[in-house]
Design a protein around this motif. Structure first.
Motif, short mmCIF file in Angstrom:
data_model
loop_
_atom_site.label_atom_id
_atom_site.label_comp_id
_atom_site.label_asym_id
_atom_site.label_seq_id
_atom_site.Cartn_x
_atom_site.Cartn_y
_atom_site.Cartn_z
N CYS A 1 7.43 -7.96 1.58
CA CYS A 1 6.42 -7.04 2.14
C CYS A 1 7.18 -6.05 3.01
O CYS A 1 8.13 -6.42 3.70
N VAL B 1 1.88 -6.66 6.91
CA VAL B 1 1.58 -7.06 5.53
C VAL B 1 1.98 -8.53 5.33
O VAL B 1 1.24 -9.32 4.73
N ALA C 1 -0.98 -11.10 4.52
CA ALA C 1 -0.93 -11.75 3.20
C ALA C 1 -0.92 -13.27 3.36
O ALA C 1 -1.59 -13.99 2.61
N ASN D 1 -2.29 -9.16 12.71
CA ASN D 1 -2.84 -9.98 11.63
C ASN D 1 -2.66 -11.48 11.88
O ASN D 1 -3.43 -12.28 11.33
N PRO E 1 -3.32 -6.27 3.01
CA PRO E 1 -2.48 -7.47 2.98
C PRO E 1 -3.26 -8.73 2.60
O PRO E 1 -2.77 -9.55 1.83
N THR F 1 -1.61 -0.60 7.25
CA THR F 1 -0.74 -1.47 6.44
C THR F 1 -0.74 -0.99 4.99
O THR F 1 -0.78 -1.77 4.06
N ALA G 1 1.15 -2.31 1.85
CA ALA G 1 0.73 -3.47 1.04
C ALA G 1 0.56 -3.08 -0.42
O ALA G 1 0.75 -3.91 -1.32
N THR H 1 3.45 -3.94 -2.49
CA THR H 1 3.51 -5.37 -2.87
C THR H 1 2.50 -5.66 -3.99
O THR H 1 2.80 -6.44 -4.90
#
Ligand SMILES: Cc1ncc(C[n+]2csc(CCOP(=O)(O)OP(=O)(O)O)c2C)c(N)n1
Length: 515
Positions: free
Chosen positions: A45, A50, A54, A82, A391, A417, A420, A423
């Protein structure tokens, strides 16, 4: 075996099989050890928000922790918002924070900082592993701590020399503690409240928003004439056709107060006692109505489903749960507004979808429009720290590769973010992202008035809530990160693009230009 290999082997042996990562020099031996333990999947990430978001999404969907690899204090600090949301979601999550070698710390090198001080506010458990021989046992303890009901963030600090030193041993798997059973007298007190014939609300939260708790709660509500309400921002709400319908408590305190008005008994099942999201001048903070008695049937770490099942045995013998009938809105035409966008989503939401909802003001009509859609999971912004949705979707998609994931994102929140998306593309995740492009921090326009600050606000203030100068181009941002993207300006265009994106595997992004 070096410390890093012992760590990763032990994690994999304890069911931690994904590592969302943004590594640095102090984590190089951890990175190298991934090749020695193929059971651990590394997912790169490009920003720590992220990584942590995630890992939250993965943990919410599997009930097992992912690891989040972070680079010293600054990496952890970047990931904190997060992790805060994960803490509020009670997600099992294992943060592995690399640190300088033990003997290097006294030199106060540029990246040196107080990692423990950063970790504790979001963690249920923090430990620094001192030696390669200890790291596996520490990892096993960390997993047990992360999985202890209701779940939380465990932070393991890994000095670089502990990683690279030989002498690591893998530790046996640990068995997480089960949720605490709820004593019979607590269930009986709730039953007594329900039997008074006075107005009762059962407020569901945590695992209470999922089966089998939902079914038991629905039986109780039907038999006792109580109302079911869900917490405002659940970590994971199982809903849709065939499941018991639960309206969530409103975000705005004045609407929440209306929902709860006249309640004499508030029975908490996995939820906390309701409070206003913010203080407003002259308004109460607690949302419990005057004269209402609060009964804690089950706290977040308790066996919420078990407590509701026992309560159902007492008051709902022979009563069946209510099932939400299947119903979808028709496909609307015309302007793309929060209403028409919600109707399109309700009309097209696939069975088994996982929705990551960070739509903010554009999401107001989503719950009603999707209530009768085929069964799905709804993940929300548990801790109010925006920048979670993209994420979270990545983690959910890696947790559940067979299920379609839909990220419903407000434009301002998405930008925190946005990487993300890279990803999403790199891992080929089946995520359809909808950006609600209203080009404002619209909720703050409302909060400016609700707090009474608007009286003093002029051009300078309004400018701070404006995202239109320069206009963000989300299709270009997505294309730049390998995600095919399109823009919809009408309800018809949105329906066509959403239908196509959902039909194709892999990530897509639709920029919904909200009128
Ligand atoms: C980490 C974090 N920073 C800042 C905020 C304050 N904040 C709350 S809502 C918001 C703007 C939301 O705008 P957007 O995502 O575009 O949604 P809209 O209100 O336009 O629907 C901000 C900055 C926050 N909640 N969390």
């Amino acid at each position: 075996m070096n410390g890093a290999q012992a760590l990763i082997r032990t994690l994999a042996g304890n069911g931690v099989e994904v590592c969302f990562a943004n590594p640095g020099t102090s984590e190089m031996h951890f990175v190298a050890a991934l090749d020695a333990v193929p059971r651990m999947r590394g997912v790169l990430c490009l920003a720590e928000g992220v990584v942590t978001g995630a890992a939250d999404g993965y943990g919410r969907m599997t009930g097992r922790p992912a690891s989040a690899l972070l680079h010293l204090g600054p990496g952890l600090g970047n990931g904190l918002a997060n992790l805060h949301n994960a803490r509020r979601a009670a997600t099992p999550l294992l943060a592995v924070v690399g640190d300088h070698a033990t003997y290097h710390k006294r030199l106060d090198a540029p990246l040196e900082s107080d990692i423990e001080a950063l970790a504790w506010p979001v963690s249920v458990w923090v430990r620094r592993s001192p030696r390669a021989a200890d790291v596996a046992a520490d990892a096993a303890d960390a997993v047990a701590a992360a999985c202890a009901p209701p779940g939380g963030v465990a932070t393991l600090i890994l000095p670089a020399d502990v990683s690279w030193t030989e002498g690591g041993e893998s530790a046996p798997p640990v068995r997480p503690r089960p949720p605490s059973p709820v004593p019979a007298e607590v269930t009986e007190a709730a039953a007594a409240a329900l039997r008074t014939g006075q107005s009762c609300v059962i407020l569901l939260g945590g695992t209470g928003m999922r089966q089998p708790a939902l079914g038991a709660a629905s039986r109780i509500a039907a038999a006792a004439g109580a109302r079911l309400i869900g917490e405002t921002f659940p970590a994971r709400h199982e809903r849709g056709a065939g499941l018991p319908a639960v309206d969530r408590l409103a975000y705005l305190a004045e609407f929440a107060a209306e929902q709860l008005a006249g309640t004499r008994h508030l029975i908490l099942a996995g939820a906390r006692s309701p409070v206003s999201f913010f203080a407003y001048p002259g308004k109460p903070g607690s949302l419990v109505p005057d004269g209402c008695q609060v009964h804690v049937l089950a706290g977040p770490g308790d066996d919420v489903a078990g407590a509701l099942a026992s309560l159902a045995d007492l008051v709902a013998d022979g009563t069946a749960p209510a099932a939400q009938p299947a119903a979808r809105p028709g496909l609307p035409g015309g302007d793309l507004t929060p209403q028409t966008a919600a109707a399109v989503i309700g009309a097209l939401l696939p069975e088994g979808a996982i929705v990551s909802d960070e739509a903010v003001t554009s999401g107001l009509f989503l719950p009603a429009a999707t209530a009768g859609a085929p069964p799905h999971d709804w993940l929300t912004l548990t801790g109010g720290a925006i920048g979670q949705g993209l994420p979270l979707a990545a983690g959910a998609a890696i947790a559940c590769p067979q299920r379609p994931v839909i990220a419903l994102e407000a434009d301002g929140s998405a930008m925190y973010t946005i990487s993300a998306l890279w990803t999403h593309a790199r891992e080929g995740l089946d995520i359809t992202t909808v950006i609600f492009s209203n080009r404002r921090y619209a909720i703050l326009d409302m909060e400016l008035a609700r707090t009474g600050a608007d009286a003093a606000a002029g051009e300078a203030a309004r400018g701070l809530l404006d995202l239109s100068r320069p206009p963000l181009d989300f299709t270009a941002l997505a294309a730049g990160m390998g995600v095919p993207a399109s823009r919809a300006a009408t309800a018809e265009e949105f329906a066509a693009q959403l239908g196509k994106a959902l039909a194709e595997p892999g990530p897509h992004l639709i920029e919904a230009m909200i009128a």
